[in-house]
Design a protein around this motif. Structure first.
Motif, mmCIF file in Angstrom:
data_model
loop_
_atom_site.group_PDB
_atom_site.id
_atom_site.type_symbol
_atom_site.label_atom_id
_atom_site.label_comp_id
_atom_site.label_asym_id
_atom_site.label_seq_id
_atom_site.Cartn_x
_atom_site.Cartn_y
_atom_site.Cartn_z
ATOM 1 N N LEU A 91 -27.487 18.686 -19.496
ATOM 2 C CA LEU A 91 -28.314 18.362 -18.340
ATOM 3 C C LEU A 91 -29.683 18.998 -18.523
ATOM 4 O O LEU A 91 -29.846 19.977 -19.258
ATOM 5 N N CYS A 104 -28.541 13.969 -16.323
ATOM 6 C CA CYS A 104 -27.222 14.437 -16.746
ATOM 7 C C CYS A 104 -26.727 13.506 -17.843
ATOM 8 O O CYS A 104 -26.547 12.304 -17.614
ATOM 9 N N ILE A 163 -24.269 11.646 -9.458
ATOM 10 C CA ILE A 163 -24.132 12.232 -10.790
ATOM 11 C C ILE A 163 -22.691 12.024 -11.238
ATOM 12 O O ILE A 163 -21.780 12.732 -10.823
ATOM 13 N N THR A 166 -19.443 13.116 -15.713
ATOM 14 C CA THR A 166 -20.050 14.329 -16.256
ATOM 15 C C THR A 166 -19.207 14.868 -17.407
ATOM 16 O O THR A 166 -17.998 14.644 -17.461
#
Length: 210
Positions: A91, A104, A163, A166
């Motif tokens: 990130l 990200c 987001i 991840t």
């Protein structure tokens, strides 16, 4: 093979030696596992050494905030405020084209990017990002915690987005947390490393919540 009997003999010998010296099973996935980083409030300054996992505060499984105190001249500034990882996961919070940006990078396959809808002002200001977790890590779907990201300039919301997914495993062996730059491979292709911050970066505070 020109001598299949000899090849078979060497194969059998290799397996025998592997068992003798306890190198079985052959599985290199262990290097991907890394325990969650520490939680709490951490203050960083330009010029600090790179921090590597598992010493990097937990940005994978927890809500967190990033706040940077900066001073920008009337001519403007650009560059990285904080970066973690690199091309294959990480990130970054940075200033580009007079806007604040958060990216990200999901294991080099996709990006969740938020760009501020207001320009970064000249003078002293606090540039920030907040990640509020909305979903726990999901190993089956290969993602760490997902959530909502918010960009902030002097406490005012200037951008928001989801987001997800991840990075669920180690960001990198060679690339860690850096302040004011992103060396080696960049987290995003939107800039070339090290993309050092050209304004005055006083300090960066990363706070990880429970």
């Amino acid at each position: 093979a020109e001598n299949p009997d000899k090849v078979q003999e060497l194969v059998e010998r290799w397996w025998a030696e592997a068992g003798k010296y306890n190198v079985l099973p052959l599985d290199d996935r262990a290097h991907m596992d890394v325990p969650p980083g520490p939680k709490g409030k951490f203050t960083y300054y330009p010029g600090m050494a790179t921090i590597y996992e598992p010493g990097i505060p937990d940005t994978k499984y927890s809500s967190y905030t990033i706040n940077a105190d900066v001073n920008i001249t009337e001519e403007g500034a650009e560059g990285v405020i904080l970066s973690i990882g690199g091309r294959f996961g990480g990130l970054t919070l940075y200033v580009q084209d007079e806007h604040l940006v958060f990216d990200c990078n999901y294991v080099g396959l996709s990006h969740s990017t938020i760009i501020s809808d207001e320009e970064v002002p000249a003078g002293e200001s606090t540039l920030g990002f907040s990640f509020e977790k909305t979903g726990e890590a999901d190993p089956i779907n290969h993602t760490a915690a997902i959530g909502t990201g918010t960009l902030l300039i002097n406490g005012k919301e200037v951008g928001k987005g989801t987001i997800a997914p991840t990075t669920p495993a180690r960001y990198s062996w060679e690339e860690g947390l850096e302040i004011g730059k992103d060396r080696l491979t960049p987290v995003t292709e939107s800039y070339m490393g090290p993309f050092e911050f050209t304004g005055t970066l006083k300090k960066v505070v990363l706070e990880v919540k429970d």
